[in-house]
Design an enzyme around this catalytic site. Structure first.
Site, mmCIF file in Angstrom:
data_model
loop_
_atom_site.group_PDB
_atom_site.id
_atom_site.type_symbol
_atom_site.label_atom_id
_atom_site.label_comp_id
_atom_site.label_asym_id
_atom_site.label_seq_id
_atom_site.Cartn_x
_atom_site.Cartn_y
_atom_site.Cartn_z
ATOM 1 C CB CYS A 124 -0.716 0.061 1.149
ATOM 2 S SG CYS A 124 -1.957 1.438 1.272
ATOM 3 C CG HIS A 198 1.268 -3.481 -7.823
ATOM 4 N ND1 HIS A 198 0.353 -3.045 -7.033
ATOM 5 C CD2 HIS A 198 1.542 -2.746 -9.077
ATOM 6 C CE1 HIS A 198 -0.168 -2.026 -8.052
ATOM 7 N NE2 HIS A 198 0.760 -1.919 -8.906
ATOM 8 N NE ARG A 254 -5.930 0.643 -11.626
ATOM 9 C CZ ARG A 254 -5.162 1.145 -12.441
ATOM 10 N NH1 ARG A 254 -5.657 2.445 -13.028
ATOM 11 N NH2 ARG A 254 -4.119 0.585 -12.875
#
Length: 347
Positions: A124, A198, A254
């Site tokens: 995050c 990520h 998303r």
């Protein structure tokens, strides 16, 4: 915590999916000649109704939103609001925001009977999380993360769940990928079961393309299963990630928010369909969400046009009317009208 009807009613049975070790899901996906499909942890959005929806359309493993371990341990209210399950819950990973091995051990002990594994958020990028030494800030504290992995593994062992539940981490990459390789090797030595990568730096905007080469480099140094995360908006994107990175699984955030049917092989489309909207609404009836959250979910689904065909489920004007709704009943009536025919299916 349990799957309950109410204070004075009997507890509902726990989901059969709890018997599935996530590593077994990787093996099953591999045997089917495909990657494991995962729904990412998303603040607010990755709640039960959404997890059950995406699981109906091909997702193998779902993440909860990030849960703050310290608050989870100390507050019954936090536990009840942050995590819910049902008899039909899909395989689920509970993700924790944590910087303390002790806090993670306690949280793991509390939640392990109700999930398939726990995950440490090391990705995050939000400033508040990094200021608290959470999320991406942990990418510079690999020994601390390794200690948390070890503490969670010990907690599972103490509960007799070491062979049924997993401990994983979700990371971003460093500017110098050698630092990321050192990180994954350290957490692997601590016993981590799989890693989600990520392919962006903490400072990289989500509008910038994900770095598939970076993911491939890091994954090539991992001995545990890996998932690729970032810019997975269609099923073809997922296949491209696997081709380019050699990972074992693909995670979408998303993209799957816009189209919960993203990983479905039979729908053969890049945009959300009315069928998916109907499924979600029926799940919400059984596993209620805050009204505004339902509307936000719907606005993502009905306004998605990843196929670039100039066609969404609702026009901009119709979406504005959706956002003006004041109640769940109003939303259903509006969707019935726009759906046409007999309206939304009631399942």
């Amino acid at each position: 915590m349990s799957a309950t009807r109410g204070e004075d009613e009997e507890a509902l049975p726990l989901p059969a999916s709890l018997e599935i070790n996530p590593l077994t899901l990787f093996d099953i996906a591999k045997s089917e000649g495909r990657p494991l499909y995962a729904a990412a942890p998303m603040v607010r959005y990755s709640k039960l109704a959404f997890r059950e929806t995406v699981a109906q359309y091909g997702v193998d493993l779902c993440w909860t939103p990030m849960i703050l371990a310290k608050e989870f341990n100390r507050s019954l209210f936090a536990r009840d609001s942050d995590f819910t399950i049902s008899p039909t819950s899909p395989p689920t990973i509970a993700q924790f925001g944590c910087n303390s091995p002790l806090e993670l051990s306690r949280a793991t002990t509390l939640i392990a009977p109700y999930v398939n594994g726990v995950d440490i958020n090391c990705g995050c990028p939000q400033s508040w999380a990094c200021a608290e030494t959470l999320g991406a800030a942990l990418m510079h504290k690999r020994e601390l993360v390794a200690s948390m992995v070890s503490s969670a593994k010990v907690a599972l062992s103490s509960s007799g769940l070491q062979d049924r539940k997993t401990v994983s981490v979700k990371i971003r990459v460093h500017k110098d990928l050698r630092d990321t390789v050192d990180f994954v090797k350290t957490v692997e030595a601590a016993g981590v079961d799989f890693i989600t990568i990520h392919g962006r730096l903490r400072s990289t905007r989500s509008s910038a393309p994900v770095d598939l080469d970076a993911i491939k480099t890091v994954a090539s140094h991992c001995t545990v299963p890996t998932l690729s995360n970032g810019d997975v908006f269609t099923l073809s994107d997922a296949h491209e990630h696997v081709r380019a990175t050699d990972v074992d699984g693909v995670m979408s955030a998303r993209g799957i928010l816009e189209n919960p049917g993203l990983f479905s092989t039979y729908m053969q489309g890049e945009n959300c369909t009315w069928e998916v909207v109907e499924t979600f609404m029926n799940k919400v009836v059984k596993a209620p969400l805050p009204f505004k959250l339902v509307v936000h979910h719907l606005s993502e689904m009905v306004g998605s046009d990843r196929g670039q065909r100039g066609k969404t489920l609702l026009t901009k004007e119709e979406r504005n009317k959706l956002m003006e709704c004041k109640s769940f009943v109003e939303v259903i009536d509006l969707l019935d009208e726009y759906r046409g025919g007999e309206g939304l299916r009631r399942i």
